[in-house]
Design a protein around this motif. Structure first.
Motif, PDB file in Angstrom:
ATOM      1  N   ASP A  73     -22.229  33.734 -56.453  1.00 22.84           N
ATOM      2  CA  ASP A  73     -23.122  34.827 -56.094  1.00 22.84           C
ATOM      3  C   ASP A  73     -22.236  36.042 -55.837  1.00 22.84           C
ATOM      4  O   ASP A  73     -21.432  36.047 -54.908  1.00 22.84           O
ATOM      5  CB  ASP A  73     -23.909  34.441 -54.844  1.00 22.84           C
ATOM      6  CG  ASP A  73     -24.960  35.451 -54.442  1.00 22.84           C
ATOM      7  OD1 ASP A  73     -24.697  36.667 -54.559  1.00 22.84           O
ATOM      8  OD2 ASP A  73     -26.031  35.029 -53.989  1.00 22.84           O
ATOM      9  N   ARG A 110     -23.104  39.073 -54.968  1.00 22.28           N
ATOM     10  CA  ARG A 110     -23.724  40.102 -54.135  1.00 22.28           C
ATOM     11  C   ARG A 110     -22.969  40.268 -52.820  1.00 22.28           C
ATOM     12  O   ARG A 110     -22.105  39.471 -52.470  1.00 22.28           O
ATOM     13  CB  ARG A 110     -25.175  39.713 -53.832  1.00 22.28           C
ATOM     14  CG  ARG A 110     -26.030  39.575 -55.072  1.00 22.28           C
ATOM     15  CD  ARG A 110     -27.422  39.091 -54.746  1.00 22.28           C
ATOM     16  NE  ARG A 110     -27.359  37.796 -54.076  1.00 22.28           N
ATOM     17  CZ  ARG A 110     -28.302  37.348 -53.259  1.00 22.28           C
ATOM     18  NH1 ARG A 110     -29.372  38.076 -52.993  1.00 22.28           N
ATOM     19  NH2 ARG A 110     -28.185  36.164 -52.693  1.00 22.28           N
ATOM     20  N   PHE A 170     -26.245  37.608 -49.549  1.00 20.31           N
ATOM     21  CA  PHE A 170     -26.020  36.172 -49.680  1.00 20.31           C
ATOM     22  C   PHE A 170     -26.567  35.442 -48.457  1.00 20.31           C
ATOM     23  O   PHE A 170     -27.234  34.413 -48.580  1.00 20.31           O
ATOM     24  CB  PHE A 170     -24.523  35.899 -49.842  1.00 20.31           C
ATOM     25  CG  PHE A 170     -24.174  34.451 -50.029  1.00 20.31           C
ATOM     26  CD1 PHE A 170     -24.300  33.851 -51.269  1.00 20.31           C
ATOM     27  CD2 PHE A 170     -23.688  33.700 -48.971  1.00 20.31           C
ATOM     28  CE1 PHE A 170     -23.963  32.519 -51.456  1.00 20.31           C
ATOM     29  CE2 PHE A 170     -23.351  32.366 -49.135  1.00 20.31           C
ATOM     30  CZ  PHE A 170     -23.484  31.773 -50.377  1.00 20.31           C
ATOM     31  N   HIS A 209     -29.747  32.526 -51.053  1.00 22.90           N
ATOM     32  CA  HIS A 209     -28.950  32.334 -52.269  1.00 22.90           C
ATOM     33  C   HIS A 209     -29.307  30.991 -52.903  1.00 22.90           C
ATOM     34  O   HIS A 209     -30.007  30.180 -52.293  1.00 22.90           O
ATOM     35  CB  HIS A 209     -27.453  32.401 -51.948  1.00 22.90           C
ATOM     36  CG  HIS A 209     -27.026  31.432 -50.893  1.00 22.90           C
ATOM     37  ND1 HIS A 209     -27.083  31.733 -49.557  1.00 22.90           N
ATOM     38  CD2 HIS A 209     -26.569  30.166 -50.978  1.00 22.90           C
ATOM     39  CE1 HIS A 209     -26.657  30.694 -48.856  1.00 22.90           C
ATOM     40  NE2 HIS A 209     -26.359  29.733 -49.698  1.00 22.90           N
ATOM     41  N   ASN A 235     -20.005  32.673 -52.346  1.00 19.42           N
ATOM     42  CA  ASN A 235     -20.178  34.118 -52.324  1.00 19.42           C
ATOM     43  C   ASN A 235     -18.832  34.813 -52.421  1.00 19.42           C
ATOM     44  O   ASN A 235     -17.913  34.531 -51.665  1.00 19.42           O
ATOM     45  CB  ASN A 235     -20.897  34.535 -51.047  1.00 19.42           C
ATOM     46  CG  ASN A 235     -21.123  36.024 -50.942  1.00 19.42           C
ATOM     47  OD1 ASN A 235     -20.780  36.648 -49.959  1.00 19.42           O
ATOM     48  ND2 ASN A 235     -21.710  36.624 -51.956  1.00 19.42           N
ATOM     49  N   CYS A 277     -26.082  37.927 -59.755  1.00 19.13           N
ATOM     50  CA  CYS A 277     -26.195  39.002 -58.774  1.00 19.13           C
ATOM     51  C   CYS A 277     -27.648  39.469 -58.755  1.00 19.13           C
ATOM     52  O   CYS A 277     -28.479  38.927 -59.463  1.00 19.13           O
ATOM     53  CB  CYS A 277     -25.250  40.147 -59.115  1.00 19.13           C
ATOM     54  SG  CYS A 277     -25.643  40.967 -60.658  1.00 19.13           S
TER      55      CYS A 277
END
Length: 108
Positions: free
Chosen positions: A52, A54, A59, A63, A69, A104
């Motif tokens: 992930d 982001r 997160f 998620h 992350n 994302c």
């Protein structure tokens, strides 16, 4: 106070930006997955790293199960800072053939 039920935004081949994203993926040598493709990988328990990209607060808000992350910024495609490069290498581990799936919020 008002609560509205909302569904997550899901990307698929019908999105208007998909064709340009596909052209970029073809040029740069990676594959795009739509929602069904990712769901299939998850259901098959594929050996992959699910990343992930982001911000950490996004997160933390929610998620995909099993995702790690590591936030990426738009400038990271020019030069990845050494600390972030090391964090990515640590996440991927020694198996260079292991699949990496990055997602994302805004598909950038």
């Amino acid at each position: 106070m008002c609560f509205l039920p909302v569904r997550p935004a899901l990307a698929d081949e019908t999105e208007i930006w998909w064709a340009s994203a596909q052209a970029e993926a073809d040029r740069d040598g990676y594959l795009l997955l739509d929602d069904d493709g990712l769901r299939k990988l998850v259901d098959e328990k594929a050996d992959m790293v699910l990343l992930d990209a982001r911000a950490d607060y996004e997160f933390a808000a929610g998620h995909l199960p099993g995702a790690a992350n590591l936030e990426f910024d738009l400038g990271d495609d020019i030069e990845l800072p050494q600390a972030k490069r090391q964090a990515l290498q640590d996440l991927l581990g020694p198996d260079k053939d292991r699949m990496l799936v990055v997602y994302c919020r805004s598909f950038r």
